[in-house]
Design a protein around this motif. Structure first.
Motif, PDB file in Angstrom:
ATOM      1  N   GLY A  21       0.832  -1.195   0.000  1.00  0.00           N
ATOM      2  CA  GLY A  21       0.000   0.000   0.000  1.00  0.00           C
ATOM      3  C   GLY A  21       0.865   1.244   0.000  1.00  0.00           C
ATOM      4  O   GLY A  21       2.095   1.169   0.014  1.00  0.00           O
ATOM      5  N   PRO A  22       0.241   2.425  -0.017  1.00  0.00           N
ATOM      6  CA  PRO A  22       0.998   3.680  -0.075  1.00  0.00           C
ATOM      7  C   PRO A  22       2.022   3.836   1.048  1.00  0.00           C
ATOM      8  O   PRO A  22       3.121   4.343   0.808  1.00  0.00           O
ATOM      9  CB  PRO A  22      -0.100   4.749   0.023  1.00  0.00           C
ATOM     10  N   GLY A 195       2.868   7.527  -7.372  1.00  0.00           N
ATOM     11  CA  GLY A 195       1.807   6.526  -7.388  1.00  0.00           C
ATOM     12  C   GLY A 195       1.133   6.378  -6.035  1.00  0.00           C
ATOM     13  O   GLY A 195      -0.099   6.215  -5.964  1.00  0.00           O
ATOM     14  N   ALA A 199      -2.737   6.996  -5.249  1.00  0.00           N
ATOM     15  CA  ALA A 199      -3.524   5.939  -4.614  1.00  0.00           C
ATOM     16  C   ALA A 199      -4.259   6.452  -3.377  1.00  0.00           C
ATOM     17  O   ALA A 199      -5.400   6.062  -3.104  1.00  0.00           O
ATOM     18  CB  ALA A 199      -2.614   4.768  -4.240  1.00  0.00           C
ATOM     19  N   ALA A 203      -8.355   6.526  -2.925  1.00  0.00           N
ATOM     20  CA  ALA A 203      -8.949   5.664  -1.900  1.00  0.00           C
ATOM     21  C   ALA A 203     -10.274   6.252  -1.428  1.00  0.00           C
ATOM     22  O   ALA A 203     -10.424   7.455  -1.267  1.00  0.00           O
ATOM     23  CB  ALA A 203      -7.994   5.501  -0.728  1.00  0.00           C
TER      24      ALA A 203
END
Length: 204
Positions: A21-22, A195, A199, A203
């Motif tokens: 994830g981020p 990115g 993201a 979300a």
């Protein structure tokens, strides 16, 4: 809370924390670009945000999240904007060998801490995680002692996850011995950060 309950929470949180994830992408990118201290600084802010949401959960997360919805959204967008900006800067930066960077001025770590904090305070998945898990694991209410125990588990899990990402990225960073390799790593890390920012915004 009995041992089985605590182990169930630890296992669920480990899956949540270790999932790509981020946050994890940003820890790796910051470590590659600026060294382990930068990755750990982001991780510190991230954990602070996670623990803050836990405290909100103990006080009635649904009500608090509703009241602070706009503030959480602003924090999320600010953190995402910083990630995109930092990623673009890294993509276009002149390559600097790790040894040269270590000998020069170290970048400030406060921005990394604040970004990790803002993104996790504004992360819409955090309230959903707690709302879905806590009532089934520890019941509808949380006593202060229970909050302390869960916070300890979170710290232990995050120390393992963040430490693992920083160590692996740090080893890769030490292998960067030419400016061409550093430029490629900067562009990979910069792209990852952009990115991650996108993201976060995407979300829901």
């Amino acid at each position: 809370m009995d041992l089985t309950t605590l182990l169930a929470f630890a296992a669920a949180f480990l899956v949540f924390a270790a999932s790509p994830g981020p946050d994890n992408m940003t820890i790796v990118a910051r470590t590659l670009s600026h060294g382990p201290a930068a990755g750990l600084a982001y991780g510190f802010g991230m954990v602070a945000g996670i623990l803050a949401v836990l405290v909100l959960a103990a006080g009635g997360l649904a009500v608090v999240a509703q009241e602070m919805g706009m503030v959480m959204t602003i924090l999320r967008y600010l953190g995402a904007a910083y990630l995109v900006w930092a990623g673009i800067r890294l993509w276009t930066a002149a390559p600097v060998l790790p040894a040269e960077r270590m000998a020069g001025t170290r970048p400030g770590l406060a921005a990394s801490v604040l970004t990790g904090l803002a993104l996790n305070l504004g992360n819409p998945k955090m309230p959903l995680f707690y709302l879905a898990l806590l009532p089934n694991v520890v019941g509808a209410t949380l006593a202060p002692a229970q909050v302390g125990i869960l916070a300890g588990i979170i710290l232990g899990v995050e120390a393992l996850v963040i430490g693992g990402h920083v160590v692996l990225a740090g080893r890769l960073r030490r292998a960067l011995r030419t400016r061409r390799a550093v430029r490629r790593a900067n562009r990979v890390a910069g792209g990852v950060m952009v990115g991650a920012g996108v993201a976060v915004v995407a979300a829901r």
